[in-house]
Scaffold this motif. Structure first.
Motif, PDB file in Angstrom:
ATOM      1  N   LEU A 126     -11.214  33.655 -60.501  1.00  0.00           N
ATOM      2  CA  LEU A 126     -10.292  33.138 -60.223  1.00  0.00           C
ATOM      3  C   LEU A 126      -8.920  32.919 -59.984  1.00  0.00           C
ATOM      4  N   THR A 127      -8.366  34.559 -60.187  1.00  0.00           N
ATOM      5  CA  THR A 127      -6.789  34.803 -59.694  1.00  0.00           C
ATOM      6  C   THR A 127      -7.698  35.168 -57.618  1.00  0.00           C
ATOM      7  N   LEU A 128      -8.440  35.578 -57.088  1.00  0.00           N
ATOM      8  CA  LEU A 128      -8.786  35.948 -56.107  1.00  0.00           C
ATOM      9  C   LEU A 128      -8.931  34.373 -55.473  1.00  0.00           C
ATOM     10  N   LEU A 129      -9.175  33.542 -55.980  1.00  0.00           N
ATOM     11  CA  LEU A 129      -9.244  32.345 -55.553  1.00  0.00           C
ATOM     12  C   LEU A 129      -8.337  31.596 -55.417  1.00  0.00           C
ATOM     13  N   LYS A 130      -7.384  31.951 -56.120  1.00  0.00           N
ATOM     14  CA  LYS A 130      -5.862  31.462 -56.325  1.00  0.00           C
ATOM     15  C   LYS A 130      -4.668  32.143 -55.311  1.00  0.00           C
ATOM     16  N   HIS A 131      -5.569  33.205 -55.080  1.00  0.00           N
ATOM     17  CA  HIS A 131      -4.738  33.850 -53.886  1.00  0.00           C
ATOM     18  C   HIS A 131      -4.424  33.457 -52.121  1.00  0.00           C
ATOM     19  N   LEU A 132      -6.026  33.525 -52.527  1.00  0.00           N
ATOM     20  CA  LEU A 132      -5.922  32.476 -51.440  1.00  0.00           C
ATOM     21  C   LEU A 132      -6.192  31.202 -51.465  1.00  0.00           C
ATOM     22  N   ASN A 133      -5.686  30.338 -52.151  1.00  0.00           N
ATOM     23  CA  ASN A 133      -4.911  28.916 -52.130  1.00  0.00           C
ATOM     24  C   ASN A 133      -6.754  27.752 -51.967  1.00  0.00           C
ATOM     25  N   LEU A 134      -7.573  28.596 -52.619  1.00  0.00           N
ATOM     26  CA  LEU A 134      -8.661  27.442 -52.678  1.00  0.00           C
ATOM     27  C   LEU A 134      -8.602  26.332 -54.138  1.00  0.00           C
ATOM     28  N   ILE A 135      -7.654  27.150 -55.767  1.00  0.00           N
ATOM     29  CA  ILE A 135      -7.429  26.896 -56.461  1.00  0.00           C
ATOM     30  C   ILE A 135      -5.718  26.903 -57.097  1.00  0.00           C
ATOM     31  N   ASP A 136      -5.584  25.517 -57.414  1.00  0.00           N
ATOM     32  CA  ASP A 136      -4.284  25.508 -57.850  1.00  0.00           C
ATOM     33  C   ASP A 136      -4.134  25.755 -59.422  1.00  0.00           C
ATOM     34  N   ALA A 184     -15.189  28.219 -56.303  1.00  0.00           N
ATOM     35  CA  ALA A 184     -14.331  27.082 -56.431  1.00  0.00           C
ATOM     36  C   ALA A 184     -14.865  25.247 -56.900  1.00  0.00           C
ATOM     37  N   CYS A 185     -15.284  25.054 -55.920  1.00  0.00           N
ATOM     38  CA  CYS A 185     -16.099  24.444 -55.925  1.00  0.00           C
ATOM     39  C   CYS A 185     -16.562  23.378 -57.686  1.00  0.00           C
ATOM     40  N   CYS A 186     -17.239  24.753 -58.141  1.00  0.00           N
ATOM     41  CA  CYS A 186     -17.658  24.446 -59.189  1.00  0.00           C
ATOM     42  C   CYS A 186     -16.488  23.972 -60.853  1.00  0.00           C
ATOM     43  N   LEU A 187     -15.580  25.212 -60.240  1.00  0.00           N
ATOM     44  CA  LEU A 187     -14.921  25.043 -61.438  1.00  0.00           C
ATOM     45  C   LEU A 187     -13.533  23.845 -61.681  1.00  0.00           C
ATOM     46  N   LEU A 188     -13.014  23.429 -59.786  1.00  0.00           N
ATOM     47  CA  LEU A 188     -12.541  22.571 -60.053  1.00  0.00           C
ATOM     48  C   LEU A 188     -13.043  21.153 -60.586  1.00  0.00           C
ATOM     49  N   ALA A 189     -14.678  21.399 -59.950  1.00  0.00           N
ATOM     50  CA  ALA A 189     -15.696  19.525 -60.320  1.00  0.00           C
ATOM     51  C   ALA A 189     -15.522  19.412 -62.257  1.00  0.00           C
ATOM     52  N   ILE A 218       6.912  31.477 -73.341  1.00  0.00           N
ATOM     53  CA  ILE A 218       6.015  31.778 -72.819  1.00  0.00           C
ATOM     54  C   ILE A 218       6.113  31.016 -71.717  1.00  0.00           C
ATOM     55  N   SER A 219       5.360  31.218 -70.727  1.00  0.00           N
ATOM     56  CA  SER A 219       5.170  31.401 -69.618  1.00  0.00           C
ATOM     57  C   SER A 219       4.166  31.343 -69.226  1.00  0.00           C
ATOM     58  N   PHE A 220       3.948  31.103 -67.630  1.00  0.00           N
ATOM     59  CA  PHE A 220       1.994  31.380 -66.762  1.00  0.00           C
ATOM     60  C   PHE A 220       2.217  32.059 -66.243  1.00  0.00           C
ATOM     61  N   ALA A 221       1.474  32.843 -66.595  1.00  0.00           N
ATOM     62  CA  ALA A 221       0.415  34.348 -66.255  1.00  0.00           C
ATOM     63  C   ALA A 221       0.700  34.650 -64.971  1.00  0.00           C
ATOM     64  N   GLU A 222       1.355  35.522 -64.289  1.00  0.00           N
ATOM     65  CA  GLU A 222       1.640  35.383 -62.413  1.00  0.00           C
ATOM     66  C   GLU A 222       0.073  35.969 -62.539  1.00  0.00           C
ATOM     67  N   HIS A 223      -0.195  35.205 -60.805  1.00  0.00           N
ATOM     68  CA  HIS A 223      -1.538  35.683 -60.924  1.00  0.00           C
ATOM     69  C   HIS A 223      -1.723  36.951 -60.278  1.00  0.00           C
ATOM     70  N   ILE A 224      -1.503  37.816 -60.119  1.00  0.00           N
ATOM     71  CA  ILE A 224      -1.458  39.123 -58.750  1.00  0.00           C
ATOM     72  C   ILE A 224      -1.336  39.958 -59.654  1.00  0.00           C
ATOM     73  N   GLY A 225      -0.536  39.828 -60.982  1.00  0.00           N
ATOM     74  CA  GLY A 225      -0.073  40.520 -62.684  1.00  0.00           C
ATOM     75  C   GLY A 225      -1.421  40.911 -62.864  1.00  0.00           C
ATOM     76  N   LEU A 226      -2.140  39.057 -62.893  1.00  0.00           N
ATOM     77  CA  LEU A 226      -3.282  39.243 -64.148  1.00  0.00           C
ATOM     78  C   LEU A 226      -4.119  39.237 -63.081  1.00  0.00           C
ATOM     79  N   ARG A 227      -4.641  39.780 -62.147  1.00  0.00           N
ATOM     80  CA  ARG A 227      -5.432  40.183 -61.248  1.00  0.00           C
ATOM     81  C   ARG A 227      -5.816  41.606 -62.038  1.00  0.00           C
ATOM     82  N   ASN A 228      -4.470  42.532 -61.440  1.00  0.00           N
ATOM     83  CA  ASN A 228      -4.311  43.517 -61.720  1.00  0.00           C
ATOM     84  C   ASN A 228      -4.847  44.210 -63.235  1.00  0.00           C
TER      85      ASN A 228
END
Length: 358
Positions: A196-206, A88-93, A252-262
């Protein structure tokens, strides 16, 4: 992670003779040199700025992304990931560095910008680390180019990746997906999207993900169309608003992260793409959870260790029957009983050949 200077070819052609003041070099060359120097500095600064936000950051404080190589107007960074917080730190940076440098270069030259892509690859299998040709030319005593490297070399590659090359299908995929990078969208490999979808689910990235359909990539998963997925990196508020309106009009909407993860998980399972295994800093995983590539490597490594041990044992046993060669100034006397020596040699040959190939 790859960052490319957008518009540099056209800029070079348009301003090939333009100079500033008494500068001996043309402007296009100075801008490229500044890109090589400034972007890594900005990335390192942004990485340090995010460290304190993550649990266990002391364990990866010195593991900021490092320059692997430069190709024309492109800089490629890499780093061994130690945990999900580190990722998460690497991708945010990296996304913030794209934004910061984009603003910097736009102020100097509105015709120039940057775009990026990111991917992950598993080592030391199924991808491989090899000594680079440039390293061999500087250090003749180093590993031969293309040789299988040991653990010490793998560790050195974490610190000085420029001395090594990284080969494998996931590396090839990373270079292929870079074609989907745009000024306002970071292109991602599908296995990195899953993480990254897991990181978003954990609120580590947005991050905001966009699914752009599928496209065949040469040499990737046997020609099966590959999902094109990006993260929005647009830094301009006005252009973000315009993008939102365009999405609404186009439906066109942003992809919902749970569905994208699955979706990415099922796609990887059906196309034999191994799921990357990276745990949170405070967690561990059992051996049963290790990817198949690790288990295959471990099995092959064990066989190699046993073969090496057998060779050493055979050499030691053979040495008991072989006298050292005499010095050139010594006189060698004939054996007293040649028949007994021949019998001993026959027994030795029978003993080792009866084991079969080693």
């Amino acid at each position: 992670m790859s960052v490319d200077l957008v518009g540099s070819t056209a800029f070079k052609a348009k301003h090939r003779d333009r100079r500033e003041g008494n500068e001996p070099y043309p402007v296009w060359l100075n801008r490229t040199r500044s890109f090589y120097r400034q972007f890594p500095q900005i990335l390192s600064e942004r990485y340090g700025g995010y460290l304190g936000a993550f649990e266990g950051h002391a364990s990866f404080a010195d593991r900021s992304p490092k320059v692997w190589k430069t190709i024309g107007d492109e800089i490629i960074f890499c780093i061994r990931i130690t945990c999900l917080e580190h990722l998460a730190c690497c991708l945010l940076a990296f996304t913030k560095a794209l934004s910061a440098y984009g603003e910097l270069i736009n102020d100097q030259e509105p015709e120039l910008d940057v775009k990026g892509s990111a991917w992950v690859a598993s080592f030391p299998a199924p991808n491989a680390t090899v000594a680079s040709a440039s390293r061999l030319s500087l250090e003749p005593s180093s590993s031969i180019v293309g040789d299988q490297l040991g653990e010490d070399d793998e560790k050195r590659a974490d610190v000085t990746p420029g001395d090594y090359d990284f080969l494998g299908k996931q590396i090839d995929t990373g270079f292929r997906i870079s074609k989907f990078a745009q000024r306002h969208e970071l292109a991602l490999s599908i296995d990195l999207v899953w993480l990254l979808t897991l990181l978003k689910h954990l609120n580590l990235i947005d991050f905001q993900f966009t699914y752009r359909g599928k496209e065949v990539l040469k040499g990737v998963i046997a020609g099966v169309p590959y999902p094109v997925i990006t993260v929005q990196t647009e830094r301009s508020v006005a252009r973000r608003e315009l993008d939102a309106l365009e999405r609404a009009v186009a439906g066109i909407s942003f992809a919902e992260h749970i569905g994208l993860r699955n979706y990415t998980h099922m796609f990887m399972m059906q196309n034999d793409i191994e799921i990357p295994i990276i745990a949170l800093h405070r967690e561990t995983y059992s051996r049963d959870e290790l990817p198949q590539c690790y288990k295959d490597l471990e099995a092959a490594w064990d066989i190699g260790e046993k073969e090496d041990a057998e060779r050493q044992k055979s050499n030691q046993e053979a040495g008991q029957f072989i006298d050292p060669l005499p010095a050139s100034n010594q006189t060698v006397e004939g054996p007293e009983n040649i028949d007994e020596i021949n019998i001993a040699i026959d027994k030795l040959v029978d003993k080792f050949w009866s084991k079969g190939p080693i």
